[in-house]
Write an enzyme that holds these catalytic residues in place. Sequence first.
Site, PDB file in Angstrom:
ATOM      1  N   TYR A  42      43.864 -66.711 -10.431  1.00 57.54           N
ATOM      2  CA  TYR A  42      44.519 -66.162  -9.252  1.00 57.54           C
ATOM      3  C   TYR A  42      43.468 -66.055  -8.135  1.00 57.54           C
ATOM      4  O   TYR A  42      42.355 -66.533  -8.280  1.00 57.54           O
ATOM      5  CB  TYR A  42      45.125 -64.798  -9.595  1.00 57.54           C
ATOM      6  N   GLN A  83      50.433 -53.746 -12.058  1.00 59.07           N
ATOM      7  CA  GLN A  83      49.456 -54.825 -11.917  1.00 59.07           C
ATOM      8  C   GLN A  83      49.573 -55.379 -10.508  1.00 59.07           C
ATOM      9  O   GLN A  83      50.622 -55.909 -10.129  1.00 59.07           O
ATOM     10  CB  GLN A  83      49.703 -55.938 -12.926  1.00 59.07           C
ATOM     11  N   ARG A  94      53.000 -60.053 -26.662  1.00 57.02           N
ATOM     12  CA  ARG A  94      54.108 -60.686 -27.379  1.00 57.02           C
ATOM     13  C   ARG A  94      54.656 -59.846 -28.533  1.00 57.02           C
ATOM     14  O   ARG A  94      55.862 -59.831 -28.772  1.00 57.02           O
ATOM     15  CB  ARG A  94      53.660 -62.060 -27.896  1.00 57.02           C
TER      16      ARG A  94
END
Length: 402
Positions: free
Chosen positions: A175, A105, A351
């Site tokens: 971002y 990423q 998760r």
Amino acid sequence: MRTPADAAPDVLAPAKLGPLTLRNRIIKAATFEGVTPDALVTDALIDYHVKPAAGGIGMTTVAYCAVAPEGRTDRHQIWMRPEAVPGLRRLTDAVHAQGAAVSAQIGHAGPVANAKSNRLPALAPGRLFSPISMKTSKAATEEDIRRVTEAHANAARTAVEAGFDAVEIHLGHNYFASAFLSPKLNRRKDAYGGSLENRAKVARGVVRAVRDAVGDRIAVTAKLNMADGVPGGIWLTESLQTAKWLEEDGGLDALELTAGSSLLNPMYLFRGDAPIPEFAATFPQPTQLGIKLMGKKFLIAYPYQEAFLLEYARQFRAEMKLPLILLGGITNRETMDLAMAEGFEFVAMGRAILREPDLINRIAADESRRAVKSLCIHCNKCMPTIYSGTRCVVVDPEPPRT
């Protein structure tokens, strides 16, 4: 886009992602690992990704590989440079040995960057006060935008050199590129502000630069916000148009759909409990006290449900042909099959894989398709562990050694 007459693919069968063939359609989502104290690969980082690779995932995503030193959310994060290549190569080799692919990423944190930690000014569309660093960001100049765009291209080249199979360009969570997309954060009056077409120039330019840099040597995906989850932020109508432009530009092999703002509303992505006391405990005073007093306004608890971003994502699937990756509340085979039936080509899990790295192998062995359920309880106490080594505290209460 799949028609109703088309049979939904098997989520566990091999699938093409651009020039890449994955052993299945399940991707370990990018979740910052917090185990790179010198901004370089450690054995703990390798172990973090080898576990889900051995556990059956099709591709794991290394997060977060910043494209420039000021683009990190803190100075301990990896940034893509020659010194990082040997360690990254060890990591990609280790993941490949388990039969999985691996993606980097890449992105620039923009206003989410911690200027105090990085000892460099954070960049944003305009001057913004950051509650993360308690500093004001710098308004990015046109030269800054050109530099950051080229830095994405260089990071992608570094990823190729290090043996990655794909890169995921971070266009979400407010971002750098996402902040330019946001009408709340981008109040510029120049060619990068105002209309959506102007605000989307950074995101489109970055994707174009990355594709030009890597060609078809590796897969190129991006993570895009469908909604920021804040008043005045990006919403579905504008994000859908941006996604269509990215599709038309031809630079992407797939698009991962996300939501939320790391700067203003991070729980909009995660859903479930808001771990305010645990977050507060990771900071020194007086920040700790501030989080305890004001945490409910920043860490807003949203009820958890399976496939919680599906309603938004359906609107993108209905109007696009580009392969889409469904994220958010993917924990069991039934939800994966639902995603395939709805026309999504891949699913991304975070998760649930952190809680059980071998979950995919267990699901694959379950002939009933219903017996295996994730043990993740969505307490989100894993979130504050990004500062000490990301982990499920139910399984690993102590931080890993780096």
